[in-house]
Design an enzyme around this catalytic site. Structure first.
Site, PDB file in Angstrom:
ATOM      1  N   TRP A 102       0.825  -1.204   0.000  1.00 17.82           N
ATOM      2  CA  TRP A 102       0.000   0.000   0.000  1.00 17.82           C
ATOM      3  C   TRP A 102       0.859   1.254   0.000  1.00 17.82           C
ATOM      4  O   TRP A 102       0.577   2.211  -0.733  1.00 17.82           O
ATOM      5  CB  TRP A 102      -1.005  -0.003   1.159  1.00 17.82           C
ATOM      6  CG  TRP A 102      -2.083  -1.005   0.912  1.00 17.82           C
ATOM      7  CD1 TRP A 102      -2.332  -2.148   1.627  1.00 17.82           C
ATOM      8  CD2 TRP A 102      -3.044  -0.999  -0.165  1.00 17.82           C
ATOM      9  NE1 TRP A 102      -3.382  -2.833   1.059  1.00 17.82           N
ATOM     10  CE2 TRP A 102      -3.833  -2.161  -0.023  1.00 17.82           C
ATOM     11  CE3 TRP A 102      -3.299  -0.130  -1.229  1.00 17.82           C
ATOM     12  CZ2 TRP A 102      -4.873  -2.460  -0.917  1.00 17.82           C
ATOM     13  CZ3 TRP A 102      -4.333  -0.433  -2.116  1.00 17.82           C
ATOM     14  CH2 TRP A 102      -5.104  -1.588  -1.949  1.00 17.82           C
ATOM     15  N   ASP A 171      -1.918   6.602   6.335  1.00 16.87           N
ATOM     16  CA  ASP A 171      -2.982   5.797   5.720  1.00 16.87           C
ATOM     17  C   ASP A 171      -3.381   4.722   6.736  1.00 16.87           C
ATOM     18  O   ASP A 171      -2.744   3.679   6.824  1.00 16.87           O
ATOM     19  CB  ASP A 171      -2.450   5.166   4.428  1.00 16.87           C
ATOM     20  CG  ASP A 171      -3.444   4.177   3.812  1.00 16.87           C
ATOM     21  OD1 ASP A 171      -4.553   4.007   4.365  1.00 16.87           O
ATOM     22  OD2 ASP A 171      -3.098   3.569   2.776  1.00 16.87           O
ATOM     23  N   LYS A 195     -12.757  -1.623   5.916  1.00 13.99           N
ATOM     24  CA  LYS A 195     -12.054  -2.604   6.738  1.00 13.99           C
ATOM     25  C   LYS A 195     -12.527  -2.552   8.185  1.00 13.99           C
ATOM     26  O   LYS A 195     -13.002  -3.534   8.706  1.00 13.99           O
ATOM     27  CB  LYS A 195     -10.544  -2.373   6.660  1.00 13.99           C
ATOM     28  CG  LYS A 195      -9.924  -3.031   5.429  1.00 13.99           C
ATOM     29  CD  LYS A 195      -9.251  -2.102   4.508  1.00 13.99           C
ATOM     30  CE  LYS A 195      -8.834  -2.807   3.221  1.00 13.99           C
ATOM     31  NZ  LYS A 195      -7.953  -1.977   2.426  1.00 13.99           N
TER      32      LYS A 195
HETATM   33  C1  LIG Z   1      -7.416  -1.409   1.401  1.00 16.61           C
HETATM   34  C2  LIG Z   1      -6.348  -0.394   1.561  1.00 16.61           C
HETATM   35  C3  LIG Z   1      -6.216   0.683   0.672  1.00 16.61           C
HETATM   36  C4  LIG Z   1      -7.108   0.862  -0.541  1.00 16.61           C
HETATM   37  O1  LIG Z   1      -8.319   1.335  -0.164  1.00 16.61           O
HETATM   38  P1  LIG Z   1      -9.438   1.719  -1.246  1.00 16.61           P
HETATM   39  O2  LIG Z   1     -10.505   2.249  -0.372  1.00 16.61           O
HETATM   40  O3  LIG Z   1      -9.796   0.441  -1.947  1.00 16.61           O
HETATM   41  O4  LIG Z   1      -8.870   2.722  -2.158  1.00 16.61           O
HETATM   42  C5  LIG Z   1      -5.222   1.604   0.913  1.00 16.61           C
HETATM   43  N1  LIG Z   1      -4.390   1.479   1.964  1.00 16.61           N
HETATM   44  C6  LIG Z   1      -4.491   0.456   2.834  1.00 16.61           C
HETATM   45  C7  LIG Z   1      -3.541   0.373   3.984  1.00 16.61           C
HETATM   46  C8  LIG Z   1      -5.464  -0.525   2.653  1.00 16.61           C
HETATM   47  O5  LIG Z   1      -5.569  -1.542   3.520  1.00 16.61           O
END
Ligand SMILES: *Cc1c(COP(=O)(O)O)cnc(C)c1O
Length: 359
Positions: A102, A171, A195
């Site tokens: 990521w 993030d 998530k």
């Molecule tokens: C799932 C995830 C993403 C992507 O998220 P989207 O909402 O699908 O754009 C980005 N960073 C992390 C750490 C993730 O787990």
């Protein structure tokens, strides 16, 4: 009806209490005679749902008053570009910590806007560790420092918060609301909801006020944090139902003793699962112990020929979506807030029984 223990990495399991409440309110929200899905986002009912969700989120995360909470679309992936668009503010370079798939995507997107200085790159370890900050090659003139506190795919979670004089950007898609966070240390925190916060379609950004309003004016209106801050995230139609579900999740967290209550359960769940993996030669986890994720627990079978059978028997036992990410192989158990401790206990019991029969 029979529900499984769902170990999906995302979209992921929701608390059963949230699903039940959404079901009860589906046809007629609080006597309004309509579903939340059918409401105008500018009507008084929906405005109260939206405001309550933000208030609860601020309360459980103890968000200081000088931060705005933005309810956005485009996923965490859109933040990979919104962050440079809003935070470069005339600077040419930004610092990024590269700890997994990521952060790699964040780096690639950042490069479209500025010189990306990768301060630490753990790809040689197959992203199974986090380097101590003393070894990072940071630039004091960077516009910001971006990192990924929890790498969802390999299951690496930072055991520390980076210290920096530039705005810190995180993030937190896969570990927001799982542990206490001192928001005041950050310039921007963002997370996709699917998530640990709700359903897909919503991305929440917590942005320090002084960082808003200095986006590159050549960039699209929708990419400017100010557009959303000035309009209480209703410049255009927000993802209304996802925002509502996130609100139910925030209320559920409050009922669990807030983040402190949830964190204690999460710690216990992760510790017992890693202990079971470590106690056996049949299973293994390659991540450096201090950096093991509490949310995503990948594990490998010593005999990979048994992978298919493991997944098949696990599914029969009501343990769903344990297949590891294609880049890692093996298994991955995502044990977000909504995974009850009984689900982790059931997984451990299944793993031990499987080993007895096939070890
Ligand atoms: C799932 C995830 C993403 C992507 O998220 P989207 O909402 O699908 O754009 C980005 N960073 C992390 C750490 C993730 O787990």
């Amino acid at each position: 009806m029979s529900r499984v223990y769902n170990f999906s990495a995302g979209p992921a399991a929701l608390p059963e209490a949230v699903l039940k409440q959404a079901q009860e309110e589906m046809m007629d929200w609080h006597g309004s005679g309509m579903s939340v899905m059918e409401m105008s986002h500018r009507g008084k009912d929906y405005m109260s749902i939206a405001a309550q969700a933000e208030a609860d989120f601020r309360e459980i995360m103890s968000i200081p008053d000088n931060y705005r909470v933005l309810f956005l679309q485009g996923g965490a992936s859109s933040q990979f570009s919104m962050v440079p668009i809003n935070l470069l503010q005339g600077k040419k370079s930004a610092d990024y910590v590269l700890t997994g798939q990521w952060s790699k995507k964040a780096v690639a997107e950042g490069k479209r806007f500025c010189d990306v200085n990768v301060v630490s790159d753990t790809s040689d370890s197959k992203f199974t560790t986090v380097e101590d900050q003393s070894s990072w090659n940071t630039n004091p003139d960077a516009a910001y420092l971006h990192y990924t506190p929890n790498e969802t795919i390999v299951g690496v979670e930072f055991p520390f918060v980076p210290e920096t004089d530039v705005p810190l950007v995180a993030d937190m898609s896969s570990n927001i609301l799982s542990r206490s966070v001192d928001v005041s240390k950050y310039g921007v925190i963002y997370a996709g909801a699917q998530k640990n916060m709700g359903t897909a379609g919503l991305c929440v950004a917590i942005v320090r006020e002084d960082l808003i309003g200095k986006a590159d004016p050549a960039m699209p209106t929708m990419m400017d944090y100010k557009t959303h801050a000035d309009n209480d995230s209703m410049y255009n139609t927000p993802p209304t139902y996802s925002w509502y579900i996130a609100g139910l999740v925030f209320q559920w967290i409050k009922s669990q003793g807030g983040i402190a209550g949830i964190e204690a359960i999460n710690k216990r769940k992760a510790e017992k699962l890693y202990a079971a993996i470590d106690a056996s030669d049949f299973y293994s986890n390659p991540v450096d112990v201090p950096c093991r994720s509490r949310m995503n627990v990948p594990f490998l079978l010593a005999n990979t020929e048994l992978d298919g059978l493991f997944l098949e028997e696990a599914a029969k036992a009501g343990l769903s979506t344990l297949k590891g990410h294609r880049s890692v192989g093996g298994m991955r158990a995502s044990i977000y807030n909504a995974m009850p401790e009984e689900g982790v206990d059931a997984l451990i019991a299944f793993m031990q029984d499987f080993e007895k029969r096939h070890g």
